[in-house]
Motif scaffolding. Structure first.
Motif, PDB file in Angstrom:
ATOM      1  N   ASP A   1       6.060  -0.150   5.387  1.00 37.95           N
ATOM      2  CA  ASP A   1       6.871  -0.306   6.592  1.00 37.95           C
ATOM      3  C   ASP A   1       7.355  -1.744   6.749  1.00 37.95           C
ATOM      4  OD1 ASP A   1       6.642   2.338   7.277  1.00 37.95           O
ATOM      5  OD2 ASP A   1       4.909   2.044   8.590  1.00 37.95           O
TER       6      ASP A   1
ATOM      7  N   ARG B   1       8.295  10.449  10.803  1.00 34.58           N
ATOM      8  CA  ARG B   1       8.386   9.408   9.775  1.00 34.58           C
ATOM      9  C   ARG B   1       9.505   9.723   8.784  1.00 34.58           C
ATOM     10  NH1 ARG B   1       5.184   5.333   8.420  1.00 34.58           N
ATOM     11  NH2 ARG B   1       5.116   4.587   6.276  1.00 34.58           N
TER      12      ARG B   1
ATOM     13  N   GLN C   1      10.708   5.937  15.423  1.00 33.81           N
ATOM     14  CA  GLN C   1       9.516   6.685  15.038  1.00 33.81           C
ATOM     15  C   GLN C   1       8.710   7.124  16.251  1.00 33.81           C
ATOM     16  OE1 GLN C   1       7.471   5.186  11.627  1.00 33.81           O
ATOM     17  NE2 GLN C   1       5.472   5.892  12.321  1.00 33.81           N
TER      18      GLN C   1
END
Length: 305
Positions: free
Chosen positions: A239, A279, A266
């Protein structure tokens, strides 16, 4: 369910996104310095985050043994120590390993990936395989209720404020300090920077260490909202790279914007869908935008040597 309940749930979900945004931003800032400014793919960046988290845990155990007063006062000191320990470790890693691999991104990826595995094993041997949590100060517990039915965790507010302060500090250092001037000169043209009397090797080492120190602060913040284990940092590394790439590899403002966008997308998606589906939607959105704008949200400069 009334309209007020739906509004409160939406606001709390949005604040959960802000908490995720704060952690991603703290991680992304360090990577923006290391990857964006230096071109080093540091796969061990998550483990520097874990160093910061374990530092807070160790300080909390020490404070517990000292009494209630120490328990309520240890956290700011622990955050500074988390930066310092991660900084020193990053300085050593750059001197022993990274300085031999500049301009060889694949080699830095493989070397730092091996380093991350070694650090994870070091954490297991030192702290055990189970996740641990520090004893937090009383002033960090509980929630703030600005309206009936709306509860905002105080620890989440603390993490968000810490992210804002560190972001402002990094921007000020990059554009208002001598170190920032040297970094930008080295990124733009290393040969000319050397000719102007800048010690580019020392600048590289200091920059890498500062980026690792920022990851340590991210870990210190993370441990106030979640438990820490040997592999906790590795869960955020993908991420974090996504944040830096999406925002523009050498753009600190792009890192802020992309961290906010990814976290909110998200978080809000998780309210309507499962975590894995949210996701997937987030990643697909980022991929589609990058297909249209490969340089990221903010155009980045290319390092020339």
């Amino acid at each position: 369910m009334s309209a007020t309940d739906i509004l409160n749930i939406t606001l709390m979900q949005g604040f959960a996104g802000l908490s995720l945004f704060s952690v991603l931003l703290l991680m992304g800032l360090g990577l923006a310095v290391i990857f964006g400014q230096m071109g080093v793919i540091n796969m061990a960046h998550g483990e520097f985050m874990t160093i910061g988290a374990y530092t807070v845990y160790v300080f909390s155990k020490w404070a517990e043994s000292m009494g209630a007063v120490a328990t309520n006062m240890f956290l700011p000191i622990a955050i500074v120590a988390a930066f310092g320990i991660a900084f020193v470790f990053g300085w050593i890693v750059e001197w022993l390993l990274i300085r031999h691999l500049y301009r060889r991104q694949l080699d830095t990826l493989l070397a730092t990936w091996g380093l991350s595995l070694a650090m994870q094993q070091m954490f297991r041997s030192t702290f055990g395989p189970k996740e641990v949590s520090p004893t937090l100060p009383d002033w960090l517990m509980g929630s703030w209720s600005p309206a009936p039915g709306l509860d905002i965790p105080i620890n989440g507010l603390f993490v968000m404020c810490l992210a804002i302060v560190l972001t402002a500090g990094v921007l000020a250092a990059m554009y208002r300090s001598r170190w920032g001037l040297r970094v930008r000169a080295t990124v733009n043209n290393r040969t000319m920077a050397n000719a102007a009397g800048i010690d580019t090797k020392r600048t590289d080492r200091l920059t890498f260490a500062i980026g690792c120190g920022m990851a340590g602060v991210a870990g210190a913040a993370f441990t106030t909202i979640g438990s820490t284990g040997p592999t906790s940092g590795s869960l955020y590394i993908v991420d974090s790279f996504l944040v830096v790439t999406f925002g523009g590899a050498a753009s600190l403002l792009g890192t802020v914007a992309s961290a906010f966008g990814i976290a909110q997308t998200q978080s809000i998606s998780e309210f309507f869908l499962t975590g894995s589906s949210a996701r997937v939607i987030t990643l697909l959105t980022v991929v589609l935008i990058l297909m249209a704008r490969p340089q990221g949200l903010f155009a980045s400069k290319v390092r020339r040597v």
